[in-house]
Design an enzyme around this catalytic site. Structure first.
Site, PDB file in Angstrom:
ATOM      1  N   ASP A 164      19.496  62.028 -15.049  1.00  0.00           N
ATOM      2  CA  ASP A 164      19.598  60.574 -14.982  1.00  0.00           C
ATOM      3  C   ASP A 164      18.390  60.083 -14.173  1.00  0.00           C
ATOM      4  O   ASP A 164      17.331  59.782 -14.741  1.00  0.00           O
ATOM      5  CB  ASP A 164      20.955  60.211 -14.332  1.00  0.00           C
ATOM      6  CG  ASP A 164      21.150  58.734 -14.027  1.00  0.00           C
ATOM      7  OD1 ASP A 164      20.205  57.946 -14.161  1.00  0.00           O
ATOM      8  OD2 ASP A 164      22.273  58.329 -13.621  1.00  0.00           O
ATOM      9  N   LYS A 211      19.186  55.146 -19.339  1.00  0.00           N
ATOM     10  CA  LYS A 211      19.542  53.809 -18.854  1.00  0.00           C
ATOM     11  C   LYS A 211      18.342  52.930 -19.155  1.00  0.00           C
ATOM     12  O   LYS A 211      17.217  53.264 -18.756  1.00  0.00           O
ATOM     13  CB  LYS A 211      19.805  53.830 -17.344  1.00  0.00           C
ATOM     14  CG  LYS A 211      21.108  54.530 -16.960  1.00  0.00           C
ATOM     15  CD  LYS A 211      21.313  54.553 -15.463  1.00  0.00           C
ATOM     16  CE  LYS A 211      22.600  55.284 -15.125  1.00  0.00           C
ATOM     17  NZ  LYS A 211      22.679  55.614 -13.676  1.00  0.00           N
ATOM     18  N   ASP A 262      29.010  63.946 -11.943  1.00  0.00           N
ATOM     19  CA  ASP A 262      27.720  63.299 -11.627  1.00  0.00           C
ATOM     20  C   ASP A 262      27.533  63.328 -10.118  1.00  0.00           C
ATOM     21  O   ASP A 262      28.327  62.754  -9.369  1.00  0.00           O
ATOM     22  CB  ASP A 262      27.716  61.850 -12.138  1.00  0.00           C
ATOM     23  CG  ASP A 262      26.368  61.144 -11.929  1.00  0.00           C
ATOM     24  OD1 ASP A 262      25.424  61.788 -11.426  1.00  0.00           O
ATOM     25  OD2 ASP A 262      26.269  59.952 -12.278  1.00  0.00           O
ATOM     26  N   GLU A 313      25.564  66.047 -14.134  1.00  0.00           N
ATOM     27  CA  GLU A 313      24.504  65.034 -14.139  1.00  0.00           C
ATOM     28  C   GLU A 313      23.806  64.987 -12.792  1.00  0.00           C
ATOM     29  O   GLU A 313      24.462  64.904 -11.755  1.00  0.00           O
ATOM     30  CB  GLU A 313      25.151  63.685 -14.484  1.00  0.00           C
ATOM     31  CG  GLU A 313      24.187  62.515 -14.600  1.00  0.00           C
ATOM     32  CD  GLU A 313      24.901  61.206 -14.963  1.00  0.00           C
ATOM     33  OE1 GLU A 313      26.088  61.243 -15.365  1.00  0.00           O
ATOM     34  OE2 GLU A 313      24.275  60.152 -14.840  1.00  0.00           O
ATOM     35  N   LYS A 333      33.957  61.027 -16.489  1.00  0.00           N
ATOM     36  CA  LYS A 333      32.878  61.461 -15.586  1.00  0.00           C
ATOM     37  C   LYS A 333      33.346  61.241 -14.164  1.00  0.00           C
ATOM     38  O   LYS A 333      33.710  60.122 -13.791  1.00  0.00           O
ATOM     39  CB  LYS A 333      31.630  60.646 -15.902  1.00  0.00           C
ATOM     40  CG  LYS A 333      30.555  60.644 -14.829  1.00  0.00           C
ATOM     41  CD  LYS A 333      29.259  60.068 -15.384  1.00  0.00           C
ATOM     42  CE  LYS A 333      28.591  59.142 -14.394  1.00  0.00           C
ATOM     43  NZ  LYS A 333      27.341  58.561 -14.940  1.00  0.00           N
ATOM     44  N   LYS A 381      32.470  61.371 -10.158  1.00  0.00           N
ATOM     45  CA  LYS A 381      31.403  61.427  -9.163  1.00  0.00           C
ATOM     46  C   LYS A 381      31.733  62.541  -8.176  1.00  0.00           C
ATOM     47  O   LYS A 381      32.887  62.651  -7.728  1.00  0.00           O
ATOM     48  CB  LYS A 381      31.302  60.089  -8.435  1.00  0.00           C
ATOM     49  CG  LYS A 381      30.832  58.960  -9.323  1.00  0.00           C
ATOM     50  CD  LYS A 381      29.359  59.125  -9.682  1.00  0.00           C
ATOM     51  CE  LYS A 381      28.832  57.915 -10.421  1.00  0.00           C
ATOM     52  NZ  LYS A 381      27.398  58.032 -10.729  1.00  0.00           N
ATOM     53  N   SER A 438      33.232  56.229 -16.031  1.00  0.00           N
ATOM     54  CA  SER A 438      32.705  56.852 -14.817  1.00  0.00           C
ATOM     55  C   SER A 438      33.663  56.535 -13.674  1.00  0.00           C
ATOM     56  O   SER A 438      33.928  55.365 -13.399  1.00  0.00           O
ATOM     57  CB  SER A 438      31.312  56.289 -14.531  1.00  0.00           C
ATOM     58  OG  SER A 438      30.808  56.799 -13.318  1.00  0.00           O
ATOM     59  N   GLY A 492      25.282  53.679 -17.447  1.00  0.00           N
ATOM     60  CA  GLY A 492      25.614  52.317 -17.026  1.00  0.00           C
ATOM     61  C   GLY A 492      25.300  52.135 -15.560  1.00  0.00           C
ATOM     62  O   GLY A 492      25.141  53.113 -14.814  1.00  0.00           O
TER      63      GLY A 492
END
Ligand code: OSB
Ligand code: MG
Length: 371
Positions: free
Chosen positions: A240, A264, A190, A215, A163, A165, A137, A292
Site C-alpha cells: 500500500d 489508492k 494490514d 498488507e 481486513k 488492522k 477494513s 480506501g
C-alpha cells in the site's frame, strides 16, 4: 476544455466509530473537497485523501492546500487541455511527489471531463463491470471479542472480505482467535508499516492462518526488505504505502517485494496513474484491489468507478456510506447489497453532490479564478 474556477473546502465529518490503525486513531474525516467548474457551467467533484496528520504518509490537509493554492491551481486554471491524462503526465509533471494534492485536482478534472462527454467516469476509465465486490477494513478494537462481534455483523451484511488492522501486540493471537471462530472467511491483515525484518518469525507465524495477504508489514518507503520478507512467507505480501507510481510498481514486482498491489487513487497521484498501474499489472496477472482512506461519498464514488476496471480482481475497501457517517454528502448514498455495489450509470462519478450537506460540514472555503 478549460477549468475556469475551483473552490476548495476544508471539510470535517464525524466518523460514526473511531478508526484505529497502528499509526493512530481517527475520530473524524477532516479533508479538502474540490469543486471545479468549466466555462460551460459543468461541475467536477473530488476530495483529497490527505489527513490532518502526517502519519499515514507525509502529506497533510495543510500541505495539500499550500500545493494546490500556490502551484497546482495557477498551472491549471484557464489552461486549455484535451484530456485529463495531460494533467499529471504534462502540466503537473515537474512538481515532485505531493501525490494526494495532485490527485484531488486531477480527479475533479476527470469528473468534469466525463460530464462534458456525457459518459459515466467508469466507462471512460475503461471499466467493464456493472457491479463491484466489496470488503471491509476493521480497525484495532479494545478486545478480540469486540472484533469478533464486528466481523459477524459485517458478515451478516454481506461483505466479501475482512481486513483486520494489526500492530505489535495485536497480531498472532488476534488472527488465531478469529480463524478459530471463522475458519473460512476471506481474511487479511494490514500492519500500516508497524514491523521490521526483526519481526520476520512473528510474521511467518501468520502463514498458518490462510490469509489472503498481509498488507504493508514493513516501512512505508521500503521495497527492499519486503522482498526478503516475501521470500520467507507463504502469505502474499500486498503493498500500500510504498507504491506511488507505475515506476514504484514495476520496481516492487521486479524485486518480488509483493504479489498483490492495493491502489489508492490519491496515493498514486490520480486516476491516470492508477490506470497505468492497472494496465501494467493486468498484463502480468498481478491481482489488484482498490484501497480506501475513509472517504466521503465523493472520493468513494471515484474509487467505485476505478474498481470497474478488469484488473481489480479482489474486493476493495469501498464499504457503504453507512459504515462511516451518519449522513453522506452525495445523493444517493453508497449502498452495499450482497457484498456488492451497483455502479451508477449517470455521467461523471454518477452520484449527485448534496450542496446543503456539503455546506453543513464546511469549516472554510475559498474560490480561485485566474486573475
Ligand atoms: O492502510 O488502508 C489503509 C484508512 C486510513 C488510512 C489507511 C488505511 C485505511 C483503511 C480504511 O484501511 C479503508 C476504508 O475503509 O476506507
Ligand atoms: Mg493499508
Amino acid at each position: 476544455m478549460k477549468i475556469a474556477q475551483v473552490t476548495l473546502r476544508h471539510m470535517k465529518m464525524d466518523l460514526l466509530y473511531p478508526f484505529t490503525t497502528s499509526f493512530g486513531t481517527e475520530y473524524d474525516r477532516d479533508f479538502i473537497l474540490v469543486e471545479a467548474k468549466s466555462e460551460d457551467g459543468l461541475t467536477g467533484w473530488a476530495e483529497s485523501v490527505a489527513m490532518p496528520t502526517p502519519y499515514y504518509n507525509e502529506e497533510t490537509v495543510k500541505t495539500n492546500w499550500h500545493i494546490l493554492e500556490d502551484f497546482l491551481l495557477p498551472l491549471l486554471l484557464n489552461k486549455d487541455f484535451n484530456h485529463p491524462d495531460e494533467l499529471t503526465e504534462n502540466l503537473f509533471s515537474h512538481i515532485r511527489s505531493n501525490y494526494m494534492a495532485k490527485a484531488c485536482l486531477e480527479m475533479a478534472a476527470w469528473d468534469l471531463y466525463a460530464k462534458q462527454q456525457n459518459a459515466p467516469l467508469a466507462r471512460l476509465l475503461g471499466g467493464t463491470k456493472d457491479k463491484i465486490d466489496v470488503g471491509v477494513s476493521i480497525g484495532i478494537k479494545d478486545s478480540i471479542d469486540e472484533t469478533l462481534e464486528v466481523i459477524e455483523k459485517r458478515r451478516s451484511e454481506g461483505y466479501k472480505r475482512f481486513k483486520l488492522k494489526i500492530k505489535p501486540g495485536w497480531d498472532v493471537e488476534l488472527i488465531d482467535k478469529v480463524r478459530k471462530v471463522f475458519p473460512d472467511i476471506p481474511l487479511m491483515a494490514d500492519a500500516n508499516s508497524a514491523y521490521t525484518l526483526a519481526d520476520i518469525e512473528l510474521l511467518a507465524a501468520l502463514d498458518d492462518y490462510n490469509l489472503m495477504m498481509i498488507e504493508q508489514p514493513l516501512a512505508h518507503n521500503d521495497i527492499i526488505d519486503h522482498a526478503d520478507l516475501q521470500a520467507r512467507l507463504k502469505t502474499p505480501v500486498c503493498l500500500d504505502e510504498s507504491i506511488h507510481s507505475l515506476e514504484d510498481a514495476r520496481k516492487a514486482l521486479k524485486l518480488e517485494s509483493c504479489k498483490i498491489i492495493n491502489i489508492k487513487v490519491g496515493r498514486v497521484g490520480g486516476l491516470t496513474q492508477a490506470k497505468r498501474i492497472h494496465d501494467f499489472c493486468l498484463e502480468r496477472n498481478v491481482p489488484l484491489w482498490c484501497g480506501g482512506m475513509l472517504e466521503s461519498g465523493i472520493g468513494r464514488a471515484h474509487n467505485i468507478a476505478l474498481t470497474t476496471l478488469p484488473g481489480f480482481r479482489l474486493p476493495g475497501d469501498t464499504a457503504g456510506s453507512s459504515l462511516y457517517f451518519a449522513e453522506d454528502i452525495i445523493h444517493p448514498e453508497v449502498t452495499v447489497a450482497d457484498g456488492m455495489i451497483t455502479v451508477p450509470t449517470s455521467p461523471g462519478i454518477g452520484y449527485e453532490a448534496d450542496l446543503e450537506k456539503i455546506a453543513k460540514y464546511t469549516l472554510f472555503s475559498k474560490t480561485y479564478r485566474k486573475c
